[in-house]
Design an enzyme around this catalytic site. Sequence first.
Site, PDB file in Angstrom:
ATOM      1  N   ARG A  73       0.841  -1.186   0.000  1.00 50.28           N
ATOM      2  CA  ARG A  73       0.000   0.000   0.000  1.00 50.28           C
ATOM      3  C   ARG A  73       0.880   1.242   0.000  1.00 50.28           C
ATOM      4  O   ARG A  73       1.963   1.255   0.581  1.00 50.28           O
ATOM      5  CB  ARG A  73      -0.895   0.020   1.250  1.00 50.28           C
ATOM      6  CG  ARG A  73      -2.069  -0.936   1.191  1.00 50.28           C
ATOM      7  CD  ARG A  73      -2.953  -0.836   2.425  1.00 50.28           C
ATOM      8  NE  ARG A  73      -2.253  -1.276   3.612  1.00 50.28           N
ATOM      9  CZ  ARG A  73      -1.713  -0.489   4.512  1.00 50.28           C
ATOM     10  NH1 ARG A  73      -1.795   0.838   4.393  1.00 50.28           N
ATOM     11  NH2 ARG A  73      -1.090  -0.982   5.558  1.00 50.28           N
ATOM     12  N   TYR A  86      -1.256  -3.525  -7.073  1.00 54.62           N
ATOM     13  CA  TYR A  86      -0.992  -4.272  -5.845  1.00 54.62           C
ATOM     14  C   TYR A  86      -2.148  -4.263  -4.839  1.00 54.62           C
ATOM     15  O   TYR A  86      -2.644  -3.184  -4.469  1.00 54.62           O
ATOM     16  CB  TYR A  86       0.282  -3.739  -5.129  1.00 54.62           C
ATOM     17  CG  TYR A  86       0.484  -4.536  -3.877  1.00 54.62           C
ATOM     18  CD1 TYR A  86       1.108  -5.785  -3.936  1.00 54.62           C
ATOM     19  CD2 TYR A  86      -0.081  -4.141  -2.673  1.00 54.62           C
ATOM     20  CE1 TYR A  86       1.176  -6.586  -2.818  1.00 54.62           C
ATOM     21  CE2 TYR A  86      -0.011  -4.945  -1.555  1.00 54.62           C
ATOM     22  CZ  TYR A  86       0.619  -6.168  -1.633  1.00 54.62           C
ATOM     23  OH  TYR A  86       0.670  -6.962  -0.540  1.00 54.62           O
ATOM     24  N   LYS A 130      -9.528  -2.524   1.749  1.00 52.29           N
ATOM     25  CA  LYS A 130      -9.251  -1.366   2.589  1.00 52.29           C
ATOM     26  C   LYS A 130     -10.033  -0.132   2.122  1.00 52.29           C
ATOM     27  O   LYS A 130     -10.518   0.651   2.929  1.00 52.29           O
ATOM     28  CB  LYS A 130      -7.745  -1.089   2.640  1.00 52.29           C
ATOM     29  CG  LYS A 130      -6.932  -2.215   3.294  1.00 52.29           C
ATOM     30  CD  LYS A 130      -7.463  -2.524   4.632  1.00 52.29           C
ATOM     31  CE  LYS A 130      -6.939  -3.660   5.446  1.00 52.29           C
ATOM     32  NZ  LYS A 130      -5.662  -4.228   5.399  1.00 52.29           N
ATOM     33  N   HIS A 157     -10.476  -2.455  11.509  1.00 52.95           N
ATOM     34  CA  HIS A 157      -9.371  -3.295  11.028  1.00 52.95           C
ATOM     35  C   HIS A 157      -9.134  -4.412  12.059  1.00 52.95           C
ATOM     36  O   HIS A 157      -8.172  -4.376  12.814  1.00 52.95           O
ATOM     37  CB  HIS A 157      -8.129  -2.416  10.867  1.00 52.95           C
ATOM     38  CG  HIS A 157      -7.003  -3.053  10.124  1.00 52.95           C
ATOM     39  ND1 HIS A 157      -5.700  -2.609  10.241  1.00 52.95           N
ATOM     40  CD2 HIS A 157      -6.963  -4.069   9.226  1.00 52.95           C
ATOM     41  CE1 HIS A 157      -4.907  -3.331   9.459  1.00 52.95           C
ATOM     42  NE2 HIS A 157      -5.648  -4.237   8.834  1.00 52.95           N
ATOM     43  N   SER A 172      -1.222  -3.461  10.381  1.00 49.56           N
ATOM     44  CA  SER A 172      -0.848  -4.352   9.290  1.00 49.56           C
ATOM     45  C   SER A 172       0.410  -5.144   9.639  1.00 49.56           C
ATOM     46  O   SER A 172       1.372  -4.591  10.177  1.00 49.56           O
ATOM     47  CB  SER A 172      -0.596  -3.540   8.026  1.00 49.56           C
ATOM     48  OG  SER A 172      -1.766  -2.815   7.710  1.00 49.56           O
ATOM     49  N   CYS A 223       0.908  -7.317  11.953  1.00 44.69           N
ATOM     50  CA  CYS A 223       1.172  -7.428  13.389  1.00 44.69           C
ATOM     51  C   CYS A 223       0.435  -8.600  14.028  1.00 44.69           C
ATOM     52  O   CYS A 223       0.286  -8.654  15.248  1.00 44.69           O
ATOM     53  CB  CYS A 223       0.826  -6.123  14.095  1.00 44.69           C
ATOM     54  SG  CYS A 223       1.985  -4.807  13.692  1.00 44.69           S
ATOM     55  N   ASP A 244      -9.134  -9.823   9.084  1.00 46.07           N
ATOM     56  CA  ASP A 244      -8.636  -8.480   8.749  1.00 46.07           C
ATOM     57  C   ASP A 244      -9.649  -7.363   8.988  1.00 46.07           C
ATOM     58  O   ASP A 244      -9.273  -6.286   9.408  1.00 46.07           O
ATOM     59  CB  ASP A 244      -8.181  -8.442   7.283  1.00 46.07           C
ATOM     60  CG  ASP A 244      -7.267  -7.266   6.965  1.00 46.07           C
ATOM     61  OD1 ASP A 244      -6.256  -7.092   7.665  1.00 46.07           O
ATOM     62  OD2 ASP A 244      -7.569  -6.512   6.025  1.00 46.07           O
ATOM     63  N   ARG A 271       2.201 -12.155  -0.514  1.00 44.94           N
ATOM     64  CA  ARG A 271       0.898 -12.522   0.055  1.00 44.94           C
ATOM     65  C   ARG A 271       0.296 -13.748  -0.627  1.00 44.94           C
ATOM     66  O   ARG A 271       0.649 -14.091  -1.750  1.00 44.94           O
ATOM     67  CB  ARG A 271      -0.088 -11.356  -0.131  1.00 44.94           C
ATOM     68  CG  ARG A 271       0.349 -10.058   0.538  1.00 44.94           C
ATOM     69  CD  ARG A 271      -0.483  -9.734   1.720  1.00 44.94           C
ATOM     70  NE  ARG A 271       0.082  -8.645   2.534  1.00 44.94           N
ATOM     71  CZ  ARG A 271      -0.444  -8.261   3.673  1.00 44.94           C
ATOM     72  NH1 ARG A 271      -1.523  -8.827   4.152  1.00 44.94           N
ATOM     73  NH2 ARG A 271       0.119  -7.301   4.379  1.00 44.94           N
TER      74      ARG A 271
HETATM   75  P1  GTP Z   1      -2.192  -7.729   7.521  1.00 44.34           P
HETATM   76  O1  GTP Z   1      -2.694  -8.786   6.624  1.00 44.34           O
HETATM   77  O2  GTP Z   1      -1.129  -6.882   6.906  1.00 44.34           O
HETATM   78  O3  GTP Z   1      -3.287  -6.878   8.096  1.00 44.34           O
HETATM   79  O4  GTP Z   1      -1.372  -8.464   8.716  1.00 44.34           O
HETATM   80  P2  GTP Z   1      -1.824  -9.315  10.007  1.00 44.34           P
HETATM   81  O5  GTP Z   1      -2.132  -8.390  11.128  1.00 44.34           O
HETATM   82  O6  GTP Z   1      -2.856 -10.302   9.629  1.00 44.34           O
HETATM   83  O7  GTP Z   1      -0.463 -10.058  10.407  1.00 44.34           O
HETATM   84  P3  GTP Z   1      -0.041 -11.605  10.282  1.00 44.34           P
HETATM   85  O8  GTP Z   1      -0.855 -12.490  11.161  1.00 44.34           O
HETATM   86  O9  GTP Z   1       0.019 -11.952   8.851  1.00 44.34           O
HETATM   87  O10 GTP Z   1       1.435 -11.553  10.885  1.00 44.34           O
HETATM   88  C1  GTP Z   1       2.425 -10.724  10.347  1.00 44.34           C
HETATM   89  C2  GTP Z   1       3.786 -11.118  10.836  1.00 44.34           C
HETATM   90  O11 GTP Z   1       3.830 -11.143  12.265  1.00 44.34           O
HETATM   91  C3  GTP Z   1       4.201 -12.505  10.360  1.00 44.34           C
HETATM   92  O12 GTP Z   1       5.537 -12.455   9.935  1.00 44.34           O
HETATM   93  C4  GTP Z   1       4.075 -13.357  11.601  1.00 44.34           C
HETATM   94  O13 GTP Z   1       4.988 -14.420  11.588  1.00 44.34           O
HETATM   95  C5  GTP Z   1       4.334 -12.382  12.738  1.00 44.34           C
HETATM   96  N1  GTP Z   1       3.591 -12.767  13.967  1.00 44.34           N
HETATM   97  C6  GTP Z   1       2.269 -13.033  14.058  1.00 44.34           C
HETATM   98  N2  GTP Z   1       1.918 -13.395  15.319  1.00 44.34           N
HETATM   99  C7  GTP Z   1       3.057 -13.341  16.046  1.00 44.34           C
HETATM  100  C8  GTP Z   1       3.356 -13.601  17.437  1.00 44.34           C
HETATM  101  O14 GTP Z   1       2.496 -13.952  18.254  1.00 44.34           O
HETATM  102  N3  GTP Z   1       4.659 -13.421  17.833  1.00 44.34           N
HETATM  103  C9  GTP Z   1       5.623 -13.023  16.943  1.00 44.34           C
HETATM  104  N4  GTP Z   1       6.866 -12.873  17.425  1.00 44.34           N
HETATM  105  N5  GTP Z   1       5.385 -12.796  15.634  1.00 44.34           N
HETATM  106  C10 GTP Z   1       4.117 -12.932  15.187  1.00 44.34           C
HETATM  107  C1  SPV Z   2      -2.828  -4.518   5.337  1.00 48.66           C
HETATM  108  O1  SPV Z   2      -1.869  -3.872   4.898  1.00 48.66           O
HETATM  109  O2  SPV Z   2      -3.350  -4.258   6.454  1.00 48.66           O
HETATM  110  C2  SPV Z   2      -3.385  -5.646   4.562  1.00 48.66           C
HETATM  111  C3  SPV Z   2      -2.894  -5.860   3.200  1.00 48.66           C
HETATM  112  O3  SPV Z   2      -4.257  -6.342   5.048  1.00 48.66           O
HETATM  113  S1  SPV Z   2      -3.573  -4.764   2.044  1.00 48.66           S
HETATM  114  O4  SPV Z   2      -4.751  -5.408   1.439  1.00 48.66           O
HETATM  115  O5  SPV Z   2      -2.563  -4.530   1.013  1.00 48.66           O
HETATM  116  O6  SPV Z   2      -3.977  -3.555   2.689  1.00 48.66           O
HETATM  117 MN    MN Z   3      -4.774  -5.667   7.192  1.00 43.67          MN
END
Ligand code: GTP
Ligand code: SPV
Ligand code: MN
Length: 587
Positions: free
Chosen positions: A69, A198, A207, A227, A249, A251, A278, A371
């Site tokens: 983004r 993208y 979003k 979110h 994002s 996290c 999400d 992704r």
């Molecule tokens: P978006 O799709 O961007 O909104 O991201 P999200 O909030 O769904 O994050 P996601 O669950 O994909 O995790 C993102 C990154 O954080 C990955 O590299 C995970 O491995 C890492 N991660 C997730 N949960 C944990 C956790 O409990 N501990 C640690 N250390 N890393 C974590």
């Molecule tokens: C984020 O960035 O929080 C996502 C991926 O979930 S995107 O759809 O690119 O915003």
């Molecule tokens: Mn997201």
Amino acid sequence: MTKNPNVLKWVEEMTALVKPDKVVWIDGSEAQLKALRDEAVSTGEMIALNEEKLPGCLLHRTAVNDVARVENRTFICSREEKDCGPTNNWMEPKATYEKLGRLFDGVMKGRTMYIIPYSMGPIGSPFAKVGLEITDSIYVVLNMDIMTRVGEDALRQLGDSSNDFVRGLHSKASLDEENRYICHFPEDNTIWSINSGYGGNVLLGKKCFALRIASYQGYKEGWMAEHMLILGLEAPDGEITYVTGAFPSACGKTNLAMLIPPEIYRQKGYKVWTVGDDIAWLRIGPDGRLWAINPESGFFGVAPGTNVKSNPNALETTKKNTIFTNVVHNLEDNTVWWEGLDKNPPKHAVDWKGNPWDAASGEKGAHPNSRFTAPAVNCPCISKEFANPQGVPISAIIFGGRRAKTAPLVYEARSWEHGVFIGSIMASETTAAAAGAVGVVRRDPMAMLPFCGYHMGDYFGHWLEMGKKLGDKAPRIFNVNWFRTDDEGHFIWPGFGDNMRVLTWIVDRCHGRADAVETPIGYEPKAEDINLEGLDLSRDTLRGLLDVDRELWRREADGIEEFYAKFGSRLPQALRDQLAQLRANLA
Ligand code: GTP
Ligand code: SPV
Ligand code: MN
């Protein structure tokens, strides 16, 4: 496909603007989608993967300058600049239509224009809303088909006269970064996106609509677009408690939503069910409680770090009918790979840029924001309520960010108002999900900094209003931080499945089954009340994770004051009072 005069008039206007060679309405039929997949493969836009190992799966690589983004190219074009607020970029709507109109003029000459009708939310749900996206990208069509409910059903849901649909116009154009614009016109239900191909920039249901436009709609209509992940925690007696979680994002939302409990919990019969990973749309139900749906029908998840240990459910979800974007192409067996999948990078491979790749080079093979787009129905832990048109009742809201220091493992708000304060002061280290520096701590209220479609001060006010309406039926509010580090920069808390140990305390609090102690920032569990069985982590280390460092928090309070100053008179007094209370508690 429709007789709706509002839809037809808009499509006619957009067609006259972009001047495509051909116009195709996406009806949602498998035959049409298959033809589009075949076409994308024949032109090289997509690569068909191993039919035995990854049936129905495709690989796509975006342009190297177009991998996340772009927050600095994302605009809220409210009529008045003051309604966009200090945390968004603003452009004047009339001038923006003209400026982007020139970029869109004739942009689809020689191309096909696809018209995608889609529903955010289950068809027939009182929460659901319809959008149309016009695009010149097959990649967008195929992703939208996974992420939303696409086709004739969506138009039927809209009906023959309604004007209540979001008008999305997208063109890849020339992918020119200098002329990349993601523009939202909240008062017109309109989104114009140009020069990107993208994810979040172009899948306009996600979003752009489900957060930026929908947050504004929710403000006007008395509901919320957030979110947030949604999960159901099932206890051994079958009781399922639903919670949402707002983390910025990359996290941990997808990971928490698909959590597999540690062995000791599984033996007892605990389970976690995924409703969403999400986005949540939340409304007050007839019973006065807060109910949530996931408006999406798929997962657009971060690939790197996903593996059989961290998130086996996500991995399983990507085994069929999935689109991979910017991961490594494993030429040995025509599959995919990414950093953190396993310790055996393919010998014969192509990286996310399309170049031959050798893991020994030290260069990353997959982009950090690569992704997967996978259908929710593939997910082994998908909730039976996933498509319930009424949604699920929410007992707890969890905020969380990536903080090496300061924020403890978990704490609970003293009240809804205090919870809104906790959400409003969230801060987190930036990630690869957005273009720009990674690892910089910034304020990201409710994980909505890049996604709130109106003035953030009014958004805080809306949260407070919702709390007043919910009264004693309001969910409890918590904050978590899985990312505290030691002096060498290692994460102290094991995270992932072990987050269950914190989740059960949260759920027990909701049901009045767990104790808490008061700290200057809110309630915390007693260190004895977090189950550490089967974990190589001492009670003392846990105490450290729960520690509230008054000096750090005093500095935090200064940072909050500075951040709040941006909102001027549009910052609700209740939040100023909460900050004063925090300072008093720390004194
Ligand atoms: P978006 O799709 O961007 O909104 O991201 P999200 O909030 O769904 O994050 P996601 O669950 O994909 O995790 C993102 C990154 O954080 C990955 O590299 C995970 O491995 C890492 N991660 C997730 N949960 C944990 C956790 O409990 N501990 C640690 N250390 N890393 C974590
Ligand atoms: C984020 O960035 O929080 C996502 C991926 O979930 S995107 O759809 O690119 O915003
Ligand atoms: Mn997201």
